[in-house]
Write an enzyme that holds these catalytic residues in place. Structure first.
Site, mmCIF file in Angstrom:
data_model
loop_
_atom_site.group_PDB
_atom_site.id
_atom_site.type_symbol
_atom_site.label_atom_id
_atom_site.label_comp_id
_atom_site.label_asym_id
_atom_site.label_seq_id
_atom_site.Cartn_x
_atom_site.Cartn_y
_atom_site.Cartn_z
ATOM 1 C CB SER A 1 -0.901 0.009 1.234
ATOM 2 O OG SER A 1 -1.533 1.263 1.328
ATOM 3 C CE LYS B 1 -11.513 0.685 -1.227
ATOM 4 N NZ LYS B 1 -11.328 1.279 -2.546
ATOM 5 C CG ASP C 1 -12.114 4.958 -3.448
ATOM 6 O OD1 ASP C 1 -10.978 5.427 -3.237
ATOM 7 O OD2 ASP C 1 -12.435 3.793 -3.156
ATOM 8 C CB ALA D 1 -20.001 -4.069 -11.994
ATOM 9 N N GLY D 2 -17.248 -3.521 -9.618
ATOM 10 C CA GLY D 2 -16.902 -3.728 -8.203
ATOM 11 C C GLY D 2 -16.971 -2.425 -7.422
ATOM 12 N NE ARG E 1 -15.021 -11.430 -13.926
ATOM 13 C CZ ARG E 1 -13.900 -11.978 -13.498
ATOM 14 N NH1 ARG E 1 -13.063 -12.533 -14.357
ATOM 15 N NH2 ARG E 1 -13.614 -11.988 -12.215
ATOM 16 C CE1 TYR F 1 -3.368 2.940 -6.064
ATOM 17 C CE2 TYR F 1 -0.995 3.078 -5.797
ATOM 18 C CZ TYR F 1 -2.237 2.780 -5.291
ATOM 19 O OH TYR F 1 -2.347 2.311 -4.008
HETATM 20 P P1 NAP Z 1 -13.395 -5.207 -6.740
HETATM 21 O O1 NAP Z 1 -14.450 -4.657 -5.863
HETATM 22 O O2 NAP Z 1 -12.843 -6.559 -6.464
HETATM 23 O O3 NAP Z 1 -13.986 -5.189 -8.241
HETATM 24 C C1 NAP Z 1 -13.237 -5.673 -9.320
HETATM 25 C C2 NAP Z 1 -14.105 -5.683 -10.580
HETATM 26 O O4 NAP Z 1 -13.280 -6.136 -11.649
HETATM 27 C C3 NAP Z 1 -15.286 -6.639 -10.516
HETATM 28 O O5 NAP Z 1 -16.334 -6.105 -11.276
HETATM 29 C C4 NAP Z 1 -14.717 -7.888 -11.184
HETATM 30 O O6 NAP Z 1 -15.696 -8.716 -11.753
HETATM 31 C C5 NAP Z 1 -13.903 -7.258 -12.277
HETATM 32 N N1 NAP Z 1 -12.883 -8.164 -12.801
HETATM 33 C C6 NAP Z 1 -11.908 -8.794 -12.098
HETATM 34 N N2 NAP Z 1 -11.176 -9.536 -12.953
HETATM 35 C C7 NAP Z 1 -11.688 -9.366 -14.190
HETATM 36 C C8 NAP Z 1 -11.358 -9.872 -15.470
HETATM 37 N N3 NAP Z 1 -10.323 -10.720 -15.642
HETATM 38 N N4 NAP Z 1 -12.090 -9.482 -16.522
HETATM 39 C C9 NAP Z 1 -13.141 -8.649 -16.370
HETATM 40 N N5 NAP Z 1 -13.509 -8.131 -15.183
HETATM 41 C C10 NAP Z 1 -12.785 -8.490 -14.102
HETATM 42 O O7 NAP Z 1 -12.131 -4.247 -6.775
HETATM 43 P P2 NAP Z 1 -12.155 -2.639 -6.677
HETATM 44 O O8 NAP Z 1 -11.986 -2.216 -5.280
HETATM 45 O O9 NAP Z 1 -13.318 -2.134 -7.437
HETATM 46 O O10 NAP Z 1 -10.790 -2.278 -7.421
HETATM 47 C C11 NAP Z 1 -10.682 -2.393 -8.821
HETATM 48 C C12 NAP Z 1 -9.384 -1.736 -9.293
HETATM 49 O O11 NAP Z 1 -9.425 -0.337 -9.036
HETATM 50 C C13 NAP Z 1 -8.164 -2.252 -8.561
HETATM 51 O O12 NAP Z 1 -7.109 -2.392 -9.476
HETATM 52 C C14 NAP Z 1 -7.835 -1.164 -7.577
HETATM 53 O O13 NAP Z 1 -6.455 -1.090 -7.298
HETATM 54 C C15 NAP Z 1 -8.269 0.068 -8.345
HETATM 55 N N6 NAP Z 1 -8.594 1.158 -7.429
HETATM 56 C C16 NAP Z 1 -7.878 2.303 -7.563
HETATM 57 C C17 NAP Z 1 -8.150 3.358 -6.743
HETATM 58 C C18 NAP Z 1 -7.337 4.603 -6.902
HETATM 59 O O14 NAP Z 1 -7.375 5.439 -5.992
HETATM 60 N N7 NAP Z 1 -6.647 4.801 -7.999
HETATM 61 C C19 NAP Z 1 -9.140 3.278 -5.765
HETATM 62 C C20 NAP Z 1 -9.869 2.109 -5.658
HETATM 63 C C21 NAP Z 1 -9.571 1.048 -6.499
HETATM 64 P P3 NAP Z 1 -16.349 -9.941 -10.914
HETATM 65 O O15 NAP Z 1 -17.260 -9.283 -9.931
HETATM 66 O O16 NAP Z 1 -17.026 -10.714 -11.959
HETATM 67 O O17 NAP Z 1 -15.202 -10.655 -10.276
#
Ligand code: NAP
Length: 504
Positions: free
Chosen positions: A247, A296, A333, A357-358, A380, A442
């Site tokens: 982190s 989260k 966020d 859609a996470g 997906r 990032y």
């Molecule tokens: P999350 O809640 O686990 O959601 C991940 C999403 O990605 C879900 O919709 C998941 O689908 C989908 N996914 C995972 N693998 C996939 C694949 N191979 N093909 C297509 N879809 C896929 O995670 P999150 O918290 O939203 O985080 C997502 C990303 O955003 C991470 O990389 C995180 O580091 C980044 N992020 C960045 C910031 C920032 O400040 N820059 C802040 C928050 C998050 P399923 O539900 O079908 O598994």
């Protein structure tokens, strides 16, 4: 005052290297940072290197430092191949070379006649060390040092399997200023950073990069966490997640405290059991914490109050500890996404695709919808896409349509392409038909998706601006004043660029 001195003298730099040549470099480097230096003689490759290192120490080592000689046997978790007599031989040589302290394991003491160091020409002060590399054993409420054994300090290094183990160890060490508490492992890391404030006589930090989980390099411990300057008045913040090792939030927040001269510290908590962490918030005196994957969503059930928007998003990345210990959740966020896009495009009236859609996708969707964007969700799992689209009065777009239609921007909100899988991309080049691509990832700064976008002449933005903006929003919420945003952003970018130059 601790038996090792006060202030920075309570940070002990650890020199551990196989080569006598490197040993010299590291000792000089260590002595510039702190007057307390542990020399891991057992780490030197063989007896020849040990002789060379100690000869140099006697002739040319920086003066004025307290050198602690350690020559731990393999049986005690060290690197020395020999037995007790070899260990004692090197410790006596260390005395001749000018070491003022030595670290002697309990197992070694037990093998000495009369269980005493009397009669051995060891360095004048002896720290008796007790290690448990598997767990934190039962400990008395307050440990005492019995000087009649010729022992001047006691060190207990024990693996923390849970946060409460590390706190128990700190409590046992507190008070006497002769006991050193070393909570080991990544779970023990926050307690290790707080250990001086809790009364440990010393905290250890490797001069070079960390060699085991739970170690904080000397530079970070001193400059970023300021372990020697933390007091009962210091406000404690942190981030909870699993994994948490990589982190960037501790760097972001602490860089802000340093720049703004705030008496606060921000720690990384590896949290497997959310309930246990929440119960310890009061004991640790935590004033607020960031929340990351996988907590989260789950954190919502532990909150006493939650900002309506975070509740709608269904994810909380910020928890503030209110008067009386009540926990209040919010989501920054949301702010982060808007900040990342606001100077790059006209949001109102635009059409933006969110891929995924996470949790992050949900924060982005709500933020964009509120800013007047037509949000199109592509995921997906169609049901997840539909549910999010409905919640923000947007639409669902099937993956195959990405090749045909044109959009104002596309956001990747999946973890595909994130370190250590930087060779992957969530989408193909032909699917990028838009005026801007924002990857929420990032790490690395330049993802494969962003490189593909640039290759097609599309402006590409890294998730780092969103990350910095969400952190700044938390910082300002907790500190109640403007954050030194430029210093915080610069610290994160410097680290990420360094990583990019030397990956792995
Ligand atoms: P999350 O809640 O686990 O959601 C991940 C999403 O990605 C879900 O919709 C998941 O689908 C989908 N996914 C995972 N693998 C996939 C694949 N191979 N093909 C297509 N879809 C896929 O995670 P999150 O918290 O939203 O985080 C997502 C990303 O955003 C991470 O990389 C995180 O580091 C980044 N992020 C960045 C910031 C920032 O400040 N820059 C802040 C928050 C998050 P399923 O539900 O079908 O598994």
């Amino acid at each position: 005052m601790s038996v090792f001195g006060k202030g920075v003298a309570r940070i002990c730099a650890v020199v551990a290297t196989p080569s006598a040549h490197e040993f010299r470099k590291l000792v000089r480097q260590a002595a510039r940072e702190t007057p307390t230096v542990e020399l891991r003689l057992d780490w030197l490759a063989n007896d020849r290197e040990r002789h060379k290192a100690l000869d140099w120490l006697k002739r040319a080592a920086p003066r004025g430092a307290n050198y602690i000689a350690t020559c731990r046997r393999r049986a005690g978790g060290g690197e020395l191949p020999g037995g007790v007599s070899e260990e004692l031989f090197w410790l006596m040589k260390a005395r001749e070379a000018g070491c003022t302290w030595c670290d002697l394991e309990m197992e070694t003491l037990r093998e000495l006649p009369g269980k005493s160091v009397a009669g051995y020409a060891l360095p004048p002060k002896v720290m008796l060390s007790i290690h448990d590399f598997r767990r934190t054993p039962k400990l008395p409420a307050r440990m005492k040092v019995r000087e009649r054994d010729g022992v001047d300090a006691v060190k207990v290094a024990a693996m923390s399997q849970r946060l409460s183990d590390s706190l128990r160890l700190l409590r046992a060490a507190g008070g006497t200023r002769r006991v050193v508490a070393v909570p080991m492992g990544e779970i023990g890391l926050p307690a290790r950073i707080l250990s001086l404030r809790e009364g440990s006589a010393l905290v250890y930090a490797p001069v070079a990069a960390a060699t085991a989980p739970g170690q904080v390099p000397l530079g970070d411990l001193k400059e970023l966490y300021r372990a020697h300057a933390l007091t009962g008045k210091t406000r404690v913040y942190g981030v909870i997640g699993n994994p948490i090792e990589h982190s960037m939030s501790p760097l972001l927040h602490n860089a802000g405290y340093v720049a703004a001269k705030k008496d606060a510290v921000y720690l990384p908590f590896l949290v497997e059991n959310l309930g246990e962490f929440v119960e310890l918030v009061a004991e640790l005196g935590i004033a607020g914490f960031s929340v990351t994957i996988p907590h989260k969503q789950k954190i919502l059930r532990y909150l006493d109050e939650c900002e309506p928007l975070a509740e709608k998003i269904g994810a909380v990345n910020t928890v503030t500890v209110m008067r009386g210990g009540k926990l209040a959740g919010s989501n920054t966020d949301y702010v982060g996404v808007l900040k990342a896009l606001e100077n790059k495009m006209q949001l109102k009236g635009s059409r933006v695709v969110i891929f995924g859609a996470g949790g992050a996708a949900r924060a982005a969707a709500f933020a964009l919808a509120k800013a007047g964007v037509e949000v199109l969700v592509c995921a997906r799992r169609e049901e997840a896409a539909r549910e999010l689209a409905r919640a923000v009065h947007g639409g669902v777009i099937p993956r195959r349509a990405l090749r045909r239609e044109q959009f104002d921007a596309l956001l990747n909100a999946t973890p595909v392409g994130m370190h250590p899988h930087a060779e992957r991309s969530p989408l193909e080049a032909a699917e990028l038909n838009c005026a801007l691509v924002l990857d929420l990832i990032y790490r690395p700064l330049q993802t494969k998706l962003l490189r593909m976008a640039s290759g097609r002449g599309i402006p590409a933005a890294s998730g780092v601006e969103m990350f910095v903006a969400q952190g700044i929003a938390q910082w300002e919420l907790w500190m109640g004043c403007r954050a030194p945003g430029a210093a915080m952003r610069a610290a994160v970018l410097k680290k990420l660029r360094l990583e990019e130059k030397s990956p792995g």
